[in-house]
Design an enzyme around this catalytic site. Structure first.
Site, PDB file in Angstrom:
ATOM      1  N   LYS A 180      -8.977  -2.428  -0.594  1.00  0.00           N
ATOM      2  CA  LYS A 180      -9.970  -1.510   0.010  1.00  0.00           C
ATOM      3  C   LYS A 180     -11.335  -1.822   0.242  1.00  0.00           C
ATOM      4  CE  LYS A 180      -7.477   0.947  -2.996  1.00  0.00           C
ATOM      5  NZ  LYS A 180      -6.936   2.613  -4.072  1.00  0.00           N
ATOM      6  N   HIS A 226      -2.106   5.523   3.908  1.00  0.00           N
ATOM      7  CA  HIS A 226      -2.984   5.336   2.675  1.00  0.00           C
ATOM      8  C   HIS A 226      -3.625   6.949   1.879  1.00  0.00           C
ATOM      9  CE1 HIS A 226      -5.552   4.371  -1.436  1.00  0.00           C
ATOM     10  NE2 HIS A 226      -4.224   3.789  -1.206  1.00  0.00           N
ATOM     11  N   SER A 278      -2.592   3.215 -10.187  1.00  0.00           N
ATOM     12  CA  SER A 278      -3.218   2.474 -11.606  1.00  0.00           C
ATOM     13  C   SER A 278      -1.672   1.264 -11.790  1.00  0.00           C
ATOM     14  CB  SER A 278      -3.238   3.571 -12.511  1.00  0.00           C
ATOM     15  OG  SER A 278      -4.182   4.313 -12.028  1.00  0.00           O
TER      16      SER A 278
HETATM   17  P1  PGA Z   1      -4.430   1.151  -7.719  1.00  0.00           P
HETATM   18  O1  PGA Z   1      -4.721   2.096  -6.242  1.00  0.00           O
HETATM   19  O2  PGA Z   1      -4.110   0.560  -8.248  1.00  0.00           O
HETATM   20  O3  PGA Z   1      -6.557   1.064  -7.884  1.00  0.00           O
HETATM   21  O4  PGA Z   1      -4.896   2.836  -8.143  1.00  0.00           O
HETATM   22  C1  PGA Z   1      -3.433   1.932  -6.014  1.00  0.00           C
HETATM   23  C2  PGA Z   1      -3.797   1.876  -4.572  1.00  0.00           C
HETATM   24  O5  PGA Z   1      -4.322   2.621  -4.359  1.00  0.00           O
HETATM   25  O6  PGA Z   1      -2.918   2.030  -3.013  1.00  0.00           O
END
Ligand code: PGA
Length: 276
Positions: free
Chosen positions: A26, A118, A238
């Site tokens: 990200k 996404h 998560s």
């Molecule tokens: P996260 O993000 O593992 O922090 O929940 C997953 C993603 O957005 O691909």
């Protein structure tokens, strides 16, 4: 123009879907931070004896770090199972589109994969199923492997609309693409329930597996069973070292799209180790 990609992709053969673990960094990491992270991952994976044939590891740095990360991996291509994804692509190939990134630019950096649709793009940047479709076509034109994200919000789940939403996102996102194209391009689907992303709430393995099985059915219905059986479907939301083993052992879960936990090498490696 860079003609060499970080690594050649391994297209999965029938009924032998190679697990894929994607780290979506990200809007995190400067160039030097990204390089440090990829070097740590590389060293650890080499020590584990990983190859692209056992599992595919993909990292998605920010645009500014793509070329440097790819350069490092190209220099170690003989040993590295790591490939690189961009976090987005624009559907036009060039022109007056301030702030957008074109397929040729991503390819030029040495990238092989691209994350499309996404939920954060859908939420903050007004992405729709129609723009996801245009971007997926652009990725195909540029021989980039798409990781197409789908998933319901909490209110859609509570309203009993999970299947309706996910089916619509898949069907509209993949409009105009044939089953042969999907398989040849190695296109990957990622199921990411929006309510589980960055919230610490994970779908239970049973909840995730039910939607993954549904998605494979949608792919079989819209293309063929053979096509559906070859496609990888990742779970995201998560994912952590301590919940990944059970999630990744479910039928029809072929890997993970990891956000937060991919920023720490030790956590990402913990998830990778649980993927076989
Ligand atoms: P996260 O993000 O593992 O922090 O929940 C997953 C993603 O957005 O691909």
């Amino acid at each position: 123009m860079n003609t060499q990609n970080c690594q050649k992709s391994t297209a999965p053969s029938a009924n032998s879907r190679v697990p894929v673990i994607v780290g979506n960094w990200k809007m995190n990491n400067t160039i030097s931070e990204a390089l440090n992270l990829v070097k740590t991952l590389y060293d650890a994976l080499v020590a584990l004896g990983d190859t692209a044939a056992t599992r595919e590891i993909i990292v998605a740095p920010s645009y500014t770090a793509l070329a440097k990360v790819c350069e490092f991996l190209q220099a170690h291509a003989h040993a590295s199972p790591i490939k690189v994804a961009a976090q987005d692509i624009f559907w036009e190939d060039s022109g007056a589109y301030t702030g957008a990134i074109a397929g040729a630019m991503i390819k030029d950096a040495g990238v092989t994969h691209v994350i499309i649709g996404h939920s954060e793009r859908r939420q903050y940047f007004a992405e729709t199923d129609a723009t996801v479709n245009k971007k997926t076509h652009a990725a195909l034109r540029h021989n980039l492997i798409s990781i197409v994200c789908v998933g319901e919000t909490l209110s859609e789940r509570e309203a009993g609309k999970v299947e309706e939403v996910v089916e619509r996102q898949i069907v509209q996102g993949l409009t105009g693409i044939s089953g042969t194209q999907l398989v040849n391009a190695g296109l990957i689907v990622a199921y990411e329930p929006v309510w589980a992303i960055g919230t610490g709430k994970t779908a239970t393995p049973q909840q995730a597996a039910a939607v993954h099985t549904f998605i494979r059915g949608v792919l079989a219905q819209n293309f063929t069973k053979e096509v559906a059986d070859k496609m990888r479907i990742l779970y995201g939301g998560s994912v952590k070292p301590d919940n990944s083993k059970e999630l990744l052992s479910q039928d029809n879960i072929d890997g993970a799209l990891v956000g937060g936990a991919s920023l720490k090498a030790v956590d990402f490696l913990g998830i990778i180790k649980n993927s076989l």
